[in-house]
Design a protein around this motif. Structure first.
Motif, PDB file in Angstrom:
ATOM      1  N   GLY A 177      -7.108  -3.449  -5.172  1.00  9.75           N
ATOM      2  CA  GLY A 177      -6.897  -2.113  -4.676  1.00  9.75           C
ATOM      3  C   GLY A 177      -7.888  -1.310  -5.505  1.00  9.75           C
ATOM      4  N   GLU A 215     -11.237  -8.213   5.791  1.00  8.11           N
ATOM      5  CA  GLU A 215     -10.078  -7.183   5.185  1.00  8.11           C
ATOM      6  C   GLU A 215     -10.420  -5.558   4.775  1.00  8.11           C
ATOM      7  OE1 GLU A 215      -6.410  -7.992   2.074  1.00  8.11           O
ATOM      8  OE2 GLU A 215      -7.500  -9.614   2.645  1.00  8.11           O
ATOM      9  N   GLY A 216     -10.830  -5.648   3.420  1.00 12.59           N
ATOM     10  CA  GLY A 216     -10.936  -4.272   3.003  1.00 12.59           C
ATOM     11  C   GLY A 216     -12.010  -3.533   3.674  1.00 12.59           C
ATOM     12  N   ASN A 257     -11.735  -8.413  -1.402  1.00 17.71           N
ATOM     13  CA  ASN A 257     -10.505  -7.985  -1.007  1.00 17.71           C
ATOM     14  C   ASN A 257     -10.583  -6.372  -0.678  1.00 17.71           C
ATOM     15  OD1 ASN A 257      -7.594  -6.766  -2.390  1.00 17.71           O
ATOM     16  ND2 ASN A 257      -7.284  -8.412  -1.406  1.00 17.71           N
ATOM     17  N   ARG A 258     -10.946  -5.673  -1.528  1.00 27.56           N
ATOM     18  CA  ARG A 258     -10.989  -3.993  -1.254  1.00 27.56           C
ATOM     19  C   ARG A 258     -12.582  -3.626  -1.109  1.00 27.56           C
ATOM     20  NH1 ARG A 258      -7.161  -5.598   0.770  1.00 27.56           N
ATOM     21  NH2 ARG A 258      -5.139  -4.888   0.468  1.00 27.56           N
ATOM     22  N   ASP A 290      -0.583  -1.517   5.615  1.00 29.40           N
ATOM     23  CA  ASP A 290      -1.246  -0.395   5.287  1.00 29.40           C
ATOM     24  C   ASP A 290      -1.004   0.887   5.675  1.00 29.40           C
ATOM     25  OD1 ASP A 290      -3.096   0.915   3.546  1.00 29.40           O
ATOM     26  OD2 ASP A 290      -4.953   0.464   5.091  1.00 29.40           O
ATOM     27  N   THR A 338     -17.087  -3.310   6.054  1.00 31.95           N
ATOM     28  CA  THR A 338     -16.161  -4.264   5.737  1.00 31.95           C
ATOM     29  C   THR A 338     -16.913  -5.781   5.179  1.00 31.95           C
ATOM     30  OG1 THR A 338     -14.290  -5.543   6.672  1.00 31.95           O
ATOM     31  CG2 THR A 338     -15.950  -5.393   8.158  1.00 31.95           C
ATOM     32  N   MET A 378      -5.582  -3.322   7.582  1.00 36.45           N
ATOM     33  CA  MET A 378      -5.889  -2.159   6.852  1.00 36.45           C
ATOM     34  C   MET A 378      -6.105  -1.105   8.036  1.00 36.45           C
ATOM     35  SD  MET A 378      -5.520  -3.057   3.629  1.00 36.45           S
ATOM     36  CE  MET A 378      -6.353  -2.006   2.779  1.00 36.45           C
ATOM     37  N   GLU A 417       0.708  -1.208   0.224  1.00 37.88           N
ATOM     38  CA  GLU A 417       0.083   0.155   0.020  1.00 37.88           C
ATOM     39  C   GLU A 417       0.599   1.377   0.036  1.00 37.88           C
ATOM     40  OE1 GLU A 417      -3.107  -0.223  -0.374  1.00 37.88           O
ATOM     41  OE2 GLU A 417      -3.218  -2.383  -0.218  1.00 37.88           O
ATOM     42  N   ASP A 428     -14.270   0.556   4.486  1.00 40.05           N
ATOM     43  CA  ASP A 428     -14.064   1.899   4.337  1.00 40.05           C
ATOM     44  C   ASP A 428     -15.069   2.494   5.222  1.00 40.05           C
ATOM     45  OD1 ASP A 428     -13.324   4.324   3.127  1.00 40.05           O
ATOM     46  OD2 ASP A 428     -14.432   4.243   1.498  1.00 40.05           O
ATOM     47  N   LYS A 440     -14.687   0.193  -1.148  1.00 38.76           N
ATOM     48  CA  LYS A 440     -14.772   1.736  -1.106  1.00 38.76           C
ATOM     49  C   LYS A 440     -16.297   2.215  -1.319  1.00 38.76           C
ATOM     50  CE  LYS A 440     -10.462   2.466  -0.505  1.00 38.76           C
ATOM     51  NZ  LYS A 440      -9.765   3.193   0.935  1.00 38.76           N
TER      52      LYS A 440
END
Length: 349
Positions: free
Chosen positions: A300, A214-215, A257-258, A117, A227, A158, A70, A217, A260
Motif C-alpha cells: 500500500g 492491479e494497483g 502491487n500499488r 477496495d 496501472t 481496486m 483496504e 491511480d 500512486k
C-alpha cells in the motif's frame, strides 16, 4: 491462609499485567483522535491503527475482522470503512467510530462477496466485490446496500470513484482489463412504450491492459489512468476522455502491487511485493527516475499532501516506510502491527 493470600496476590498481578497487555494491543493511550489522522491496517493483528501524523505515535488499535485489506474514511473524518476480503470469500465491511475509537457495526455485503477496495463519495461507501465480479454501494444514511453492478470481469479488485460520483474505474486483475463506468442519462429507444422518460444507467467500457494489472491511480488533472502489471511489469496508460489505451511502458516493475501519483502529478510511485522496491517514474517523460529498496515486499502507498512525504506499507517486513518526496529516500519506519497494507487519511471537517 498465607498460601491463599500469596495466590491471590499473584493472581492480582497477573490480571493487571494482562489488562495492560490488552490495552497496549488494542488502544488505551487515552489520546483522542486528531482532526487529521493516519489510518493503517494490520492483517496479522486484525487491527486498524489510528496514528498521529505529526508525532507518528499510535493513538489506538481497534479490532477489525479477518483479512482486512483496504480502508477509507467518511467525508467528515469520523467513521472508517474496512474491507474484509478473504481472497473473495468473505462478505463484510467493518464500520469504525474514529472519535470513540471503537467498532461501530459490521455490514453483511451478501450476496456480494469479497469486498477488497473501498471509496467514500457523496455519503456512500463504494466497494469492489471481487468474488462476485461486481461493484457495490452502501448508503450510510439509510444503512442499506442500495446499488450494485456486475463488471463481468475476473478479480474486480481496486476502485476509484470521481468526486461527483459519475465515473467509476476498476482494475480487473485476472482479466487484465480496466472497467470505465459512467453514469449516463439514456433516452427512450424506438421500441419504448408511449410517454417513456429518460432514465439514468451505468455504461461500461472495458479497456484491455495486461494480465495482473492491479494497483492504479488517476492523474490529479483527471486525464490519465496509470496501472501496473504484477506479471509482466508493464505500465498501461489510459486516456480517460477517449476511453482508450494511449501508451504502454515496459516499466520492469515485476510484482507491482500499488501505484500512486505524487500530489503535484509529476511523479508516479509503484510498489512491488516481489522485489520490495519502490520504483519512481516521471509522469511526463514516462521514464524511470529511481528505485528505492524498502525491504522484502512493498504494498500500500499513501501520499501526504501536507507533509511532502509518502507512506509505503512493507507487508513482508512488518513496517511502514516513510519516503521524503524531495530526496526519494527512506526517512523513518513505523510499526503498526504485522503485515501492514491498507492506508488512508481521516480528516475531520
Amino acid at each position: 491462609m498465607e498460601d491463599f493470600k500469596c495466590f491471590a496476590n499473584r493472581l492480582s498481578v497477573i490480571t493487571a499485567f494482562l489488562a495492560l497487555l490488552m490495552c497496549a494491543t488494542i488502544s488505551c493511550t487515552g489520546q483522542s483522535t486528531p482532526k487529521r489522522a493516519l489510518l493503517a491496517l494490520s492483517k496479522t493483528n486484525h487491527t486498524l491503527a489510528i496514528v498521529d501524523p505529526a508525532s507518528l505515535a499510535i493513538l489506538a488499535r481497534i479490532p477489525v475482522g479477518e483479512d482486512p485489506h483496504e480502508v477509507v474514511a467518511s467525508t467528515d473524518g469520523k467513521t472508517a470503512y474496512v474491507c474484509i476480503y478473504g481472497g473473495g470469500s468473505l462478505h463484510e465491511l467493518n464500520v469504525i467510530d474514529l472519535v470513540a475509537q471503537k467498532p461501530l457495526l459490521n455490514i453483511d455485503t451478501r450476496p456480494l462477496y469479497g469486498p477488497h477496495d473501498v471509496s467514500f463519495v457523496n455519503g456512500k461507501a463504494w466497494f469492489t466485490a471481487e468474488g462476485s465480479k461486481s461493484i457495490g454501494r452502501y448508503d450510510a444514511a439509510t444503512g442499506k446496500l442500495d446499488w450494485s453492478m456486475g463488471t463481468g470481469q475476473d478479480r474486480t479488485h481496486m476502485i476509484y470513484v470521481s468526486p461527483d460520483a459519475k465515473r467509476i474505474y476498476t482494475t480487473n486483475v485476472s482479466s487484465g482489463t480496466v472497467s470505465i463506468l459512467i453514469d449516463t442519462l439514456l433516452q427512450p429507444g424506438k421500441m419504448a412504450p408511449p410517454n417513456a422518460k429518460p432514465h439514468e444507467d451505468w455504461t461500461q467500457t472495458v479497456v484491455a491492459t495486461a494480465r495482473g494489472s492491479e494497483g492504479f491511480d488517476v492523474s490529479p488533472d483527471g486525464k490519465e489512468l496509470w496501472t501496473a502489471s504484477s506479471e509482466d511489469g508493464s505500465i498501461s496508460i489510459i486516456d480517460l476522455a477517449a476511453k482508450k489505451l494511449s501508451a504502454k511502458v515496459d516499466g520492469k516493475v515485476n510484482g507491482a502491487n500499488r501505484l500512486k501519483f505524487t500530489p503535484d502529478g509529476k511523479q508516479v510511485f509503484i510498489s512491488s511485493l516481489q522485489t520490495g522496491e519502490l520504483t519512481v517514474f516521471d509522469a511526463q517523460s514516462r521514464k524511470e527516475i529511481k528505485r528505492v529498496k524498502l525491504g522484502k515486499g512493498a504494498a500500500g502507498i499513501l501520499m501526504d499532501p501536507l507533509g511532502n512525504r509518502a507512506f509505503v506499507a512493507c507487508s513482508a517486513d512488518n513496517y511502514i516506510a516513510l519516503i521524503d518526496l524531495k530526496t526519494l529516500e527512506v526517512i523513518r519506519r513505523l510499526d503498526v502491527g504485522g503485515v501492514p497494507d491498507g492506508l488512508a487519511w481521516a480528516v475531520q471537517q
